[in-house]
Design a protein around this motif. Sequence first.
Motif, mmCIF file in Angstrom:
data_model
loop_
_atom_site.group_PDB
_atom_site.id
_atom_site.type_symbol
_atom_site.label_atom_id
_atom_site.label_comp_id
_atom_site.label_asym_id
_atom_site.label_seq_id
_atom_site.Cartn_x
_atom_site.Cartn_y
_atom_site.Cartn_z
ATOM 1 N N LEU A 1 0.830 -1.202 0.000
ATOM 2 C CA LEU A 1 0.000 0.000 0.000
ATOM 3 C C LEU A 1 0.868 1.256 0.000
ATOM 4 O O LEU A 1 0.563 2.247 -0.672
ATOM 5 C CB LEU A 1 -0.941 0.008 1.207
ATOM 6 C CG LEU A 1 -2.158 -0.893 1.132
ATOM 7 C CD1 LEU A 1 -2.909 -0.882 2.450
ATOM 8 C CD2 LEU A 1 -3.071 -0.467 0.003
ATOM 9 N N PHE A 2 1.956 1.225 0.752
ATOM 10 C CA PHE A 2 2.866 2.364 0.813
ATOM 11 C C PHE A 2 3.521 2.615 -0.538
ATOM 12 O O PHE A 2 3.612 3.756 -0.996
ATOM 13 C CB PHE A 2 3.927 2.132 1.895
ATOM 14 C CG PHE A 2 4.889 3.261 2.044
ATOM 15 C CD1 PHE A 2 4.492 4.455 2.622
ATOM 16 C CD2 PHE A 2 6.190 3.135 1.590
ATOM 17 C CE1 PHE A 2 5.369 5.505 2.758
ATOM 18 C CE2 PHE A 2 7.081 4.183 1.723
ATOM 19 C CZ PHE A 2 6.674 5.371 2.307
ATOM 20 N N VAL A 3 3.954 1.553 -1.202
ATOM 21 C CA VAL A 3 4.575 1.687 -2.522
ATOM 22 C C VAL A 3 3.555 2.210 -3.533
ATOM 23 O O VAL A 3 3.866 3.092 -4.351
ATOM 24 C CB VAL A 3 5.188 0.344 -2.976
ATOM 25 C CG1 VAL A 3 5.612 0.389 -4.430
ATOM 26 C CG2 VAL A 3 6.370 -0.015 -2.089
ATOM 27 N N ALA A 4 2.331 1.701 -3.474
ATOM 28 C CA ALA A 4 1.286 2.179 -4.384
ATOM 29 C C ALA A 4 0.985 3.651 -4.136
ATOM 30 O O ALA A 4 0.762 4.417 -5.084
ATOM 31 C CB ALA A 4 0.024 1.339 -4.217
ATOM 32 N N ALA A 5 0.988 4.058 -2.874
ATOM 33 C CA ALA A 5 0.755 5.469 -2.555
ATOM 34 C C ALA A 5 1.889 6.342 -3.075
ATOM 35 O O ALA A 5 1.648 7.445 -3.574
ATOM 36 C CB ALA A 5 0.597 5.643 -1.055
ATOM 37 N N LEU A 6 3.125 5.858 -2.990
ATOM 38 C CA LEU A 6 4.250 6.633 -3.524
ATOM 39 C C LEU A 6 4.165 6.777 -5.039
ATOM 40 O O LEU A 6 4.435 7.854 -5.587
ATOM 41 C CB LEU A 6 5.571 5.980 -3.138
ATOM 42 C CG LEU A 6 6.056 6.204 -1.705
ATOM 43 C CD1 LEU A 6 7.365 5.477 -1.471
ATOM 44 C CD2 LEU A 6 6.217 7.679 -1.418
ATOM 45 N N VAL A 7 3.777 5.724 -5.722
ATOM 46 C CA VAL A 7 3.632 5.780 -7.175
ATOM 47 C C VAL A 7 2.503 6.745 -7.558
ATOM 48 O O VAL A 7 2.650 7.580 -8.453
ATOM 49 C CB VAL A 7 3.384 4.373 -7.756
ATOM 50 C CG1 VAL A 7 2.968 4.435 -9.209
ATOM 51 C CG2 VAL A 7 4.620 3.513 -7.581
ATOM 52 N N ALA A 8 1.389 6.646 -6.845
ATOM 53 C CA ALA A 8 0.261 7.547 -7.123
ATOM 54 C C ALA A 8 0.626 8.994 -6.827
ATOM 55 O O ALA A 8 0.219 9.903 -7.550
ATOM 56 C CB ALA A 8 -0.959 7.120 -6.308
ATOM 57 N N LEU A 9 1.413 9.221 -5.783
ATOM 58 C CA LEU A 9 1.847 10.582 -5.470
ATOM 59 C C LEU A 9 2.757 11.126 -6.567
ATOM 60 O O LEU A 9 2.647 12.294 -6.949
ATOM 61 C CB LEU A 9 2.569 10.611 -4.123
ATOM 62 C CG LEU A 9 3.045 11.971 -3.642
ATOM 63 C CD1 LEU A 9 1.860 12.885 -3.369
ATOM 64 C CD2 LEU A 9 3.900 11.826 -2.403
ATOM 65 N N GLY A 10 3.635 10.294 -7.097
ATOM 66 C CA GLY A 10 4.488 10.709 -8.207
ATOM 67 C C GLY A 10 3.680 11.072 -9.438
ATOM 68 O O GLY A 10 3.948 12.078 -10.107
ATOM 69 N N VAL A 11 2.674 10.266 -9.748
ATOM 70 C CA VAL A 11 1.811 10.546 -10.898
ATOM 71 C C VAL A 11 1.029 11.834 -10.663
ATOM 72 O O VAL A 11 0.875 12.665 -11.571
ATOM 73 C CB VAL A 11 0.865 9.351 -11.161
ATOM 74 C CG1 VAL A 11 -0.205 9.699 -12.179
ATOM 75 C CG2 VAL A 11 1.654 8.145 -11.620
ATOM 76 N N LEU A 12 0.556 12.023 -9.443
ATOM 77 C CA LEU A 12 -0.188 13.242 -9.113
ATOM 78 C C LEU A 12 0.690 14.479 -9.260
ATOM 79 O O LEU A 12 0.280 15.477 -9.857
ATOM 80 C CB LEU A 12 -0.734 13.149 -7.692
ATOM 81 C CG LEU A 12 -1.472 14.384 -7.168
ATOM 82 C CD1 LEU A 12 -2.775 14.576 -7.907
ATOM 83 C CD2 LEU A 12 -1.723 14.258 -5.687
ATOM 84 N N LEU A 13 1.906 14.413 -8.740
ATOM 85 C CA LEU A 13 2.804 15.562 -8.848
ATOM 86 C C LEU A 13 3.224 15.827 -10.293
ATOM 87 O O LEU A 13 3.408 16.979 -10.691
ATOM 88 C CB LEU A 13 4.027 15.361 -7.962
ATOM 89 C CG LEU A 13 3.757 15.418 -6.453
ATOM 90 C CD1 LEU A 13 5.030 15.114 -5.683
ATOM 91 C CD2 LEU A 13 3.188 16.763 -6.050
ATOM 92 N N ALA A 14 3.370 14.775 -11.090
ATOM 93 C CA ALA A 14 3.739 14.947 -12.494
ATOM 94 C C ALA A 14 2.616 15.614 -13.285
ATOM 95 O O ALA A 14 2.868 16.317 -14.256
ATOM 96 C CB ALA A 14 4.093 13.603 -13.112
ATOM 97 N N ASN A 15 1.379 15.385 -12.880
ATOM 98 C CA ASN A 15 0.238 15.939 -13.597
ATOM 99 C C ASN A 15 -0.374 17.148 -12.901
ATOM 100 O O ASN A 15 -1.499 17.540 -13.213
ATOM 101 C CB ASN A 15 -0.832 14.864 -13.780
ATOM 102 C CG ASN A 15 -0.390 13.805 -14.747
ATOM 103 O OD1 ASN A 15 0.091 14.109 -15.819
ATOM 104 N ND2 ASN A 15 -0.540 12.553 -14.364
ATOM 105 N N LEU A 16 0.342 17.755 -11.985
ATOM 106 C CA LEU A 16 -0.196 18.898 -11.253
ATOM 107 C C LEU A 16 -0.373 20.116 -12.161
ATOM 108 O O LEU A 16 -1.385 20.812 -12.080
ATOM 109 C CB LEU A 16 0.718 19.236 -10.068
ATOM 110 C CG LEU A 16 0.143 20.168 -9.021
ATOM 111 C CD1 LEU A 16 -1.107 19.565 -8.413
ATOM 112 C CD2 LEU A 16 1.164 20.439 -7.938
ATOM 113 N N GLY A 17 0.584 20.360 -13.039
ATOM 114 C CA GLY A 17 0.474 21.483 -13.972
ATOM 115 C C GLY A 17 -0.729 21.361 -14.894
ATOM 116 O O GLY A 17 -1.523 22.314 -15.012
ATOM 117 N N PRO A 18 -0.899 20.217 -15.583
ATOM 118 C CA PRO A 18 -2.095 20.058 -16.417
ATOM 119 C C PRO A 18 -3.393 20.133 -15.621
ATOM 120 O O PRO A 18 -4.401 20.625 -16.138
ATOM 121 C CB PRO A 18 -1.926 18.674 -17.035
ATOM 122 C CG PRO A 18 -0.465 18.455 -17.059
ATOM 123 C CD PRO A 18 0.058 19.133 -15.825
#
Length: 117
Positions: free
Chosen positions: A6-23
């Motif tokens: 769950l922690f690893v999945a949350a880190l991956v989702a956080l990375g995707v969220l931060l990468a798409n913050l501008g759009p």
Amino acid sequence: MKKFLLFVAALVALGVLLANLGPMILLGVSVWLLYVVFKKFIKSDSTVGKVAWVILGLIILSVAVSNIYAVIGLAAAYAIYLIYKNWTTHDDADQISQARSSDPFTNFEKQWAELNK
């Protein structure tokens, strides 16, 4: 092991969220601008004004469509929410079940209720 995944999945989702913050920000701004353009289009009385608002609306709509990858960021934010919800509910359920199994009075209360029937 489940907590680690769950922690690893949350880190991956956080990375995707931060990468798409501008759009995500640009999509929100473009949707707001489309709303403003629509309101101005409705208030406009002249044909030239309405045509100008439609052209401006189409330009803003193209910006909004180009930022459609923001939906991936929204899905990542929702995934983080689900992971957080799953993380906290399992902790509470485990603590309650451990407390019930280690409490000697819960078994006594169950047996007493069966005897009184």
